[in-house]
Design a protein around this motif. Structure first.
Motif, PDB file in Angstrom:
ATOM      1  N   GLN A 285       0.834  -1.212   0.000  1.00  0.00           N
ATOM      2  CA  GLN A 285       0.000   0.000   0.000  1.00  0.00           C
ATOM      3  C   GLN A 285       0.867   1.260   0.000  1.00  0.00           C
ATOM      4  O   GLN A 285       0.343   2.362  -0.083  1.00  0.00           O
ATOM      5  N   SER A 289       4.523   6.481   2.495  1.00  0.00           N
ATOM      6  CA  SER A 289       4.410   7.715   1.693  1.00  0.00           C
ATOM      7  C   SER A 289       3.000   8.301   1.754  1.00  0.00           C
ATOM      8  O   SER A 289       2.699   9.285   1.082  1.00  0.00           O
ATOM      9  N   LYS A 290       2.113   7.698   2.571  1.00  0.00           N
ATOM     10  CA  LYS A 290       0.721   8.138   2.623  1.00  0.00           C
ATOM     11  C   LYS A 290       0.304   8.566   4.030  1.00  0.00           C
ATOM     12  O   LYS A 290      -0.884   8.480   4.380  1.00  0.00           O
ATOM     13  N   GLN A 293      -2.541  11.151   4.360  1.00  0.00           N
ATOM     14  CA  GLN A 293      -3.850  10.566   4.105  1.00  0.00           C
ATOM     15  C   GLN A 293      -4.340   9.781   5.327  1.00  0.00           C
ATOM     16  O   GLN A 293      -5.514   9.851   5.700  1.00  0.00           O
TER      17      GLN A 293
END
Length: 440
Positions: A285, A289-290, A293
């Motif tokens: 997933q 880097s998310k 979010q």
């Protein structure tokens, strides 16, 4: 009053049929859309109730006005009684009543004041002085396939409120990825221990430096990364390895809790996103880097959750929990090792070996084992599986708890819950002694 009763009798059948249809639609939405079919077992009782209500509404068209009048009176009496019972349970289960005995013991032993605030009160108080505040939100909240990703952590760089079992609140500053670590640990190129597990590894309910990861950090004088989080089961733990394990890690510590890891696993394997980690060894997933979010998702859920607290009474939360509690206890006792568990452990070992790290399996016992005649049916099965895979098995039940004159002393106030400071200390010391290198 008579006019109201007459009106209710007149609209009784259409009203019941509308209520039953609305309840059925709502149940279908929650079960099949919101949770994407992942919690059909939980919603099965509501399917049955709404279907029976619909059937009754059809029959009610053929009942006399007098019978309908009796049903209206009985219905109002039942609803009134349920809310009286809900009020009683709300009082009985109130935060302040539940901590009454703990408070007296804690203040007598420590001469300190027991923190009597609720989690929401602590959260609101922290918001007055801190820029970024959150409460712990378990990864299992994201099993529904309505979400584009399934976070394995929570809000980053935030004062995070967990809970209070020991007289004070477990509050920690999360790291850049939303886990319970000093943020600088991620910058180390020599990580001695990498931990995966559930709430016990997360640190519930003690503060640094009394959690397992912090104690290992002090004992080894080296970097330790803790990816444990409340509610995690084996599949989430494997997913965490896939997303966050790096080549600088020497030893991976896999913690297993006997009471609910297999219950959690049986829920986790229903998630399409989590299943991808089993079906595709290249799947990721890219959670590192998310994080923004993830922060947004968790913050939105926390905001909704704080509003939802006020609806618990209206939704008869305590009454429904009381009725379903026996079913949950039976689940713990009867559930056996799912076949997928061995597959997960095999994949975890393969991944850790490929990373040139060492994998250790740590078996954590529950309060029930020492407070009753309870003996987990999976104890020997789990041990056999791990031994077959040639993974070192560290048995905390035998190594730590059985050596205590009173094992319950390692739980807060000898009551049901997580371990206390002494419990975590003895566990971490045992793990360290069995995993340290010859030169340490």
């Amino acid at each position: 009053m008579n006019k109201l009763r007459t009106l209710l009798v007149k609209i009784f059948s259409p009203l019941i049929i509308c209520v039953s249809i609305l309840l059925l639609i709502y149940t279908f939405y929650k079960s099949e859309f919101y949770w994407d079919g992942l919690k059909r077992d939980y919603y099965s009782i509501y399917y049955i109730l709404s279907s029976l209500l619909f059937l009754f509404s059809i029959i009610s068209f053929y009942l006399s006005s007098k019978i309908k009048e009796y049903i209206v009176i009985a219905g109002f009496s039942l609803i009134f009684s349920m809310y009286i019972f809900e009020g009683y349970l709300t009082y009985k289960n109130s935060h302040y009543l539940k901590i009454k005995d703990k408070k007296a013991i804690y203040e007598k032993i420590t001469n300190k004041k027991y923190d009597t605030r609720t989690q929401i009160e602590v959260f609101e108080d922290l918001k007055k002085t801190e820029k970024k505040v959150s409460v712990k939100v378990s990864p299992k909240n994201w099993f529904s396939n309505n979400f584009s990703i399934a976070p394995l952590s929570s809000v980053s760089n935030a004062k995070t409120v967990y809970g209070n079992e020991n007289g004070y609140y477990f509050i920690y500053l999360s790291d850049r990825y939303g886990f319970n670590n000093p943020d600088k640990e991620w910058d180390s190129n020599n990580i001695e221990y990498f931990l995966v597990g559930d709430s016990f590894v997360h640190g519930a309910n003690v503060n640094r430096p009394d959690d397992i990861a912090s104690i290992l950090r002090n004992l080894s004088n080296k970097s330790v990364l803790n990816l444990g989080y409340s509610g995690n089961g084996p599949l989430i733990q494997y997913a965490a390895l896939r997303e966050y394990l790096n080549e600088d890690v020497k030893k991976v510590l896999w913690f297993y809790f006997e009471d609910n890891d297999f219950i959690d696993l049986n829920e986790e394997i229903k998630s399409k996103i989590l299943n991808n980690y089993l079906k595709d060894l290249k799947f990721s997933q890219n959670l590192m880097s998310k994080q923004q979010q993830i922060d947004d998702m968790v913050n939105n859920l926390v905001e909704k959750g704080s509003k939802g607290e006020h609806l618990k009474f209206v939704k008869l939360y305590n009454t429904r929990t009381k009725l379903l509690k026996k079913k949950e206890v039976e689940k713990i006792i009867k559930i056996t090792q799912p076949p997928v568990f061995k597959e997960i452990m095999k994949l975890a070992k393969k991944l850790v070996d490929k990373n040139k790290s060492e994998l250790y399996f740590i078996y954590l016992p529950s309060y029930n084992r020492y407070s009753t005649n309870y003996d987990n049916v999976n104890y020997d099965l789990v041990k056999k599986t791990i031994n077959e895979l040639k993974i070192p098995f560290i048995d905390i039940h035998k190594n730590v708890f059985l050596k205590q004159e009173n094992p319950l002393k390692l739980f807060p106030f000898e009551m049901y819950g997580h371990y206390n400071e002494m419990g975590y200390k003895l566990i971490a010391n045992n793990v360290y002694n069995l995993t340290k290198g010859l030169n340490e």
